[in-house]
Write a protein that holds these residues in place. Structure first.
Motif, short mmCIF file in Angstrom:
data_model
loop_
_atom_site.label_atom_id
_atom_site.label_comp_id
_atom_site.label_asym_id
_atom_site.label_seq_id
_atom_site.Cartn_x
_atom_site.Cartn_y
_atom_site.Cartn_z
N UNK A 184 14.92 -3.17 -14.24
CA UNK A 184 15.06 -4.58 -13.90
C UNK A 184 15.52 -4.80 -12.46
N UNK A 185 16.11 -3.78 -11.81
CA UNK A 185 16.56 -3.94 -10.42
C UNK A 185 15.40 -4.24 -9.48
N UNK A 186 14.16 -4.00 -9.90
CA UNK A 186 12.99 -4.25 -9.06
C UNK A 186 12.30 -5.56 -9.40
N UNK A 187 12.96 -6.40 -10.15
CA UNK A 187 12.35 -7.62 -10.68
C UNK A 187 11.65 -8.45 -9.60
N UNK A 188 12.35 -8.77 -8.52
CA UNK A 188 11.76 -9.64 -7.49
C UNK A 188 10.51 -9.03 -6.87
N UNK A 189 10.58 -7.76 -6.57
CA UNK A 189 9.45 -7.08 -5.93
C UNK A 189 8.25 -7.04 -6.89
N UNK A 190 8.50 -6.78 -8.14
CA UNK A 190 7.42 -6.71 -9.13
C UNK A 190 6.78 -8.08 -9.30
N UNK A 191 7.60 -9.12 -9.35
CA UNK A 191 7.05 -10.47 -9.52
C UNK A 191 6.20 -10.90 -8.32
N UNK A 192 6.46 -10.33 -7.14
CA UNK A 192 5.60 -10.60 -5.98
C UNK A 192 4.18 -10.11 -6.25
N UNK A 193 4.06 -8.94 -6.85
CA UNK A 193 2.75 -8.33 -7.12
C UNK A 193 2.15 -8.82 -8.43
N UNK A 194 3.00 -8.99 -9.42
CA UNK A 194 2.55 -9.32 -10.77
C UNK A 194 3.34 -10.53 -11.29
N UNK A 195 2.93 -11.76 -10.92
CA UNK A 195 3.69 -12.96 -11.30
C UNK A 195 3.83 -13.15 -12.81
N UNK A 196 2.94 -12.57 -13.59
CA UNK A 196 2.99 -12.73 -15.05
C UNK A 196 3.80 -11.64 -15.75
N UNK A 197 4.50 -10.83 -14.99
CA UNK A 197 5.29 -9.75 -15.59
C UNK A 197 6.32 -10.33 -16.56
N UNK A 198 6.57 -9.60 -17.62
CA UNK A 198 7.54 -10.03 -18.63
C UNK A 198 8.91 -9.45 -18.30
N UNK A 199 9.90 -10.33 -18.20
CA UNK A 199 11.25 -9.89 -17.86
C UNK A 199 12.06 -9.77 -19.14
#
Length: 164
Positions: free
Chosen positions: A64-79
């Protein structure tokens, strides 16, 4: 590890090896562990990602520490509480596209740079400052050095190259 996971892992290893070589880390620092339902990618003792590639869906879980970076690439990622999941729909191609591989490689690089740090600097701080890079021959030990991250960003606090 099924064949699709193996192919995906091989592509990730290419970008990971480039990073490991650039940062002078041993290749043994990056490894894959086959679990019952998934494959886990580790950098030393830190989880980088968990991969589940199946015929019906593909899921890649990141810390989860990479949440912001992942959401930049994959806006539909499930948190979730402790992970961020990128889930690809069944109608997408079975193996990740080259664009997705590039995004995952960027995420891996980001994760490497965010690994836990244990100390500010060691007794080599002046030598490192003058060399503009970490000079610790023990690359695993060097992972715990916060000053190494500053040097990689071009921020030098000591020596003839001081710029702060």
């Amino acid at each position: 590890m099924n064949e699709l996971e193996h192919t995906f892992y091989d592509k990730l290893m290419d970008c990971a090896n480039n990073f490991l070589e650039e940062k002078r880390f041993p290749r043994s620092s990056f490894r894959c562990v086959k679990n019952k339902e998934s494959s886990s990618i580790w950098f030393n003792s830190s989880l980088v990602m968990r991969i589940r590639i199946r015929k019906n869906y593909n899921q890649i879980d990141f810390p989860v520490m990479s949440k912001q970076r992942i959401l930049e690439f994959f806006p539909d990622a499930q948190i979730k509480k402790d992970t961020v999941s990128v889930i690809r729909a069944p109608e997408s191609s079975a193996s990740p596209t080259s664009k997705e591989i590039d995004m995952f490689c960027a995420l891996i690089y980001d994760l490497f740079m965010r690994m836990p740090h244990q100390f500010s600097c060691c007794h080599r701080y002046m030598e490192c400052s003058n060399a503009k890079r970490c000079t610790d021959p023990d690359t695993e030990h060097a992972l715990g050095c916060e000053y190494r991250r500053n040097l990689q960003k071009g921020i030098i606090f000591f020596g003839v190259n001081r710029n702060v």
